[in-house]
Design an enzyme around this catalytic site. Structure first.
Site, PDB file in Angstrom:
ATOM      1  N   ASP A  20       0.845  -1.200   0.000  1.00 54.25           N
ATOM      2  CA  ASP A  20       0.000   0.000   0.000  1.00 54.25           C
ATOM      3  C   ASP A  20       0.872   1.238   0.000  1.00 54.25           C
ATOM      4  O   ASP A  20       2.009   1.213   0.485  1.00 54.25           O
ATOM      5  CB  ASP A  20      -0.920   0.025   1.233  1.00 54.25           C
ATOM      6  CG  ASP A  20      -1.948   1.139   1.113  1.00 54.25           C
ATOM      7  OD1 ASP A  20      -2.951   0.931   0.425  1.00 54.25           O
ATOM      8  OD2 ASP A  20      -1.712   2.239   1.667  1.00 54.25           O
TER       9      ASP A  20
HETATM   10  N1  LIG Z   1       2.505   3.738 -12.689  1.00 57.17           N
HETATM   11  C1  LIG Z   1       2.567   4.472 -11.548  1.00 57.17           C
HETATM   12  N2  LIG Z   1       1.733   4.153 -10.516  1.00 57.17           N
HETATM   13  C2  LIG Z   1       1.823   4.908  -9.392  1.00 57.17           C
HETATM   14  C3  LIG Z   1       2.726   5.991  -9.258  1.00 57.17           C
HETATM   15  N3  LIG Z   1       2.554   6.530  -8.013  1.00 57.17           N
HETATM   16  C4  LIG Z   1       1.586   5.813  -7.398  1.00 57.17           C
HETATM   17  N4  LIG Z   1       1.161   4.816  -8.226  1.00 57.17           N
HETATM   18  C5  LIG Z   1       0.118   3.820  -7.956  1.00 57.17           C
HETATM   19  O1  LIG Z   1      -0.831   4.372  -7.059  1.00 57.17           O
HETATM   20  C6  LIG Z   1      -1.501   3.280  -6.415  1.00 57.17           C
HETATM   21  C7  LIG Z   1      -1.568   3.567  -4.935  1.00 57.17           C
HETATM   22  O2  LIG Z   1      -2.765   3.000  -4.444  1.00 57.17           O
HETATM   23  P1  LIG Z   1      -2.785   1.748  -3.442  1.00 57.17           P
HETATM   24  O3  LIG Z   1      -4.018   1.877  -2.638  1.00 57.17           O
HETATM   25  O4  LIG Z   1      -1.481   1.593  -2.750  1.00 57.17           O
HETATM   26  O5  LIG Z   1      -2.910   0.447  -4.376  1.00 57.17           O
HETATM   27  P2  LIG Z   1      -4.049   0.122  -5.437  1.00 57.17           P
HETATM   28  O6  LIG Z   1      -3.579   0.539  -6.793  1.00 57.17           O
HETATM   29  O7  LIG Z   1      -5.350   0.677  -4.986  1.00 57.17           O
HETATM   30  O8  LIG Z   1      -4.076  -1.458  -5.460  1.00 57.17           O
HETATM   31  P3  LIG Z   1      -4.260  -2.447  -4.208  1.00 57.17           P
HETATM   32  O9  LIG Z   1      -2.887  -2.897  -3.814  1.00 57.17           O
HETATM   33  O10 LIG Z   1      -5.095  -3.576  -4.787  1.00 57.17           O
HETATM   34  O11 LIG Z   1      -4.962  -1.686  -3.114  1.00 57.17           O
HETATM   35  C8  LIG Z   1      -0.672   2.020  -6.698  1.00 57.17           C
HETATM   36  O12 LIG Z   1      -1.288   1.230  -7.692  1.00 57.17           O
HETATM   37  C9  LIG Z   1       0.642   2.601  -7.222  1.00 57.17           C
HETATM   38  O13 LIG Z   1       1.293   1.697  -8.104  1.00 57.17           O
HETATM   39  C10 LIG Z   1       3.581   6.291 -10.370  1.00 57.17           C
HETATM   40  O14 LIG Z   1       4.397   7.224 -10.345  1.00 57.17           O
HETATM   41  N5  LIG Z   1       3.470   5.499 -11.473  1.00 57.17           N
END
Ligand SMILES: Nc1nc2c(ncn2[C@@H]2O[C@H](COP(=O)(O)OP(=O)(O)OP(=O)(O)O)[C@@H](O)[C@H]2O)c(=O)[nH]1
Length: 207
Positions: free
Chosen positions: A84
């Protein structure tokens, strides 16, 4: 979400990535890590509501642990990786924007200023957390123009809404920043180096 079952060298343990994150999946794929994907249906808001005692880094770990446990409890054999990311800005926590208009306002509020990304990860086996860790990056956003911001949003579109900061560092998103102080993979959402080290220590990956 399709399962990815790559043949594990030497018949090692199965690794499950308990995340819908495309970036986390790509990081492991690109590193040649065999894994499957099983999304953890965790109520993150409910956990946030009872975790007010935690700082942003601690919250990222707690949420990562919850996701790993949610999948591990249903699979008695695999190693489950949960992760996360939290974004700390202006003394508070920022969550994903719900629309591109909200993303525009969010990015305008952060430009010319510093925020921090905390990427937590946890490994669970048989319903128990066996490892967790977190890494932080300082993000120094430049004071970009409205014209650049509009061009960026138009180029990237709704994909930005899946990212906690409403940006993707890779591609055109690098132009949003003056500099970052920390690890690229942590920005994308996973503290990759400590995760790989733990997977090797555990024998899930070969040393
Ligand atoms: N491609 C990319 N993704 C980013 C970047 N910064 C943040 N993210 C994405 O932002 C999201 C953060 O949300 P989280 O709640 O941690 O994870 P999620 O995508 O909701 O997925 P889960 O693990 O299923 O909860 C993640 O999917 C990270 O990979 C970036 O610079 N590039």
């Amino acid at each position: 979400m399709s399962d990815i079952s790559l043949s594990s060298p030497g018949g090692r343990e199965t690794l499950i990535l308990a995340s819908k994150s495309a970036a986390r999946r790509a990081m492991l794929e690109n590193a040649g890590v065999p894994f499957e994907v099983r999304v953890a249906g965790v109520d993150e808001d409910a956990i946030k509501a009872v975790s007010t005692d935690l700082d942003p880094a601690g919250l990222a770990v707690r949420l990562a642990e919850a996701k790993a446990l949610a999948v591990s409890r249903d699979d008695e054999t695999a190693w489950v990786l949960g992760s996360d990311q939290t974004l700390a800005f202006d003394g508070g926590l920022i969550s994903k924007a719900k629309s591109l208009d909200a993303a525009r306002e969010r990015l305008k509020s952060m430009r010319g200023r510093i925020h921090h990304l905390h990427s937590g990860a946890a490994l669970a086996v048989k319903g128990e957390i066996v490892w967790s860790g977190v890494d932080t990056v300082e993000m120094r956003m430049r004071d970009f123009s409205d014209a650049f911001l509009d061009a960026y949003l138009a180029a990237e579109g709704e994909a930005l809404l899946a990212c906690v900061g409403s940006y993707r560092l890779e591609g055109m998103g690098s132009q949003l920043f003056a500099a970052i102080d920390g690890d690229y993979f942590t920005v994308l959402g996973l503290p990759l180096w400590p995760v790989l080290a733990e997977l090797r220590r555990a024998g899930v990956l070969s040393a």
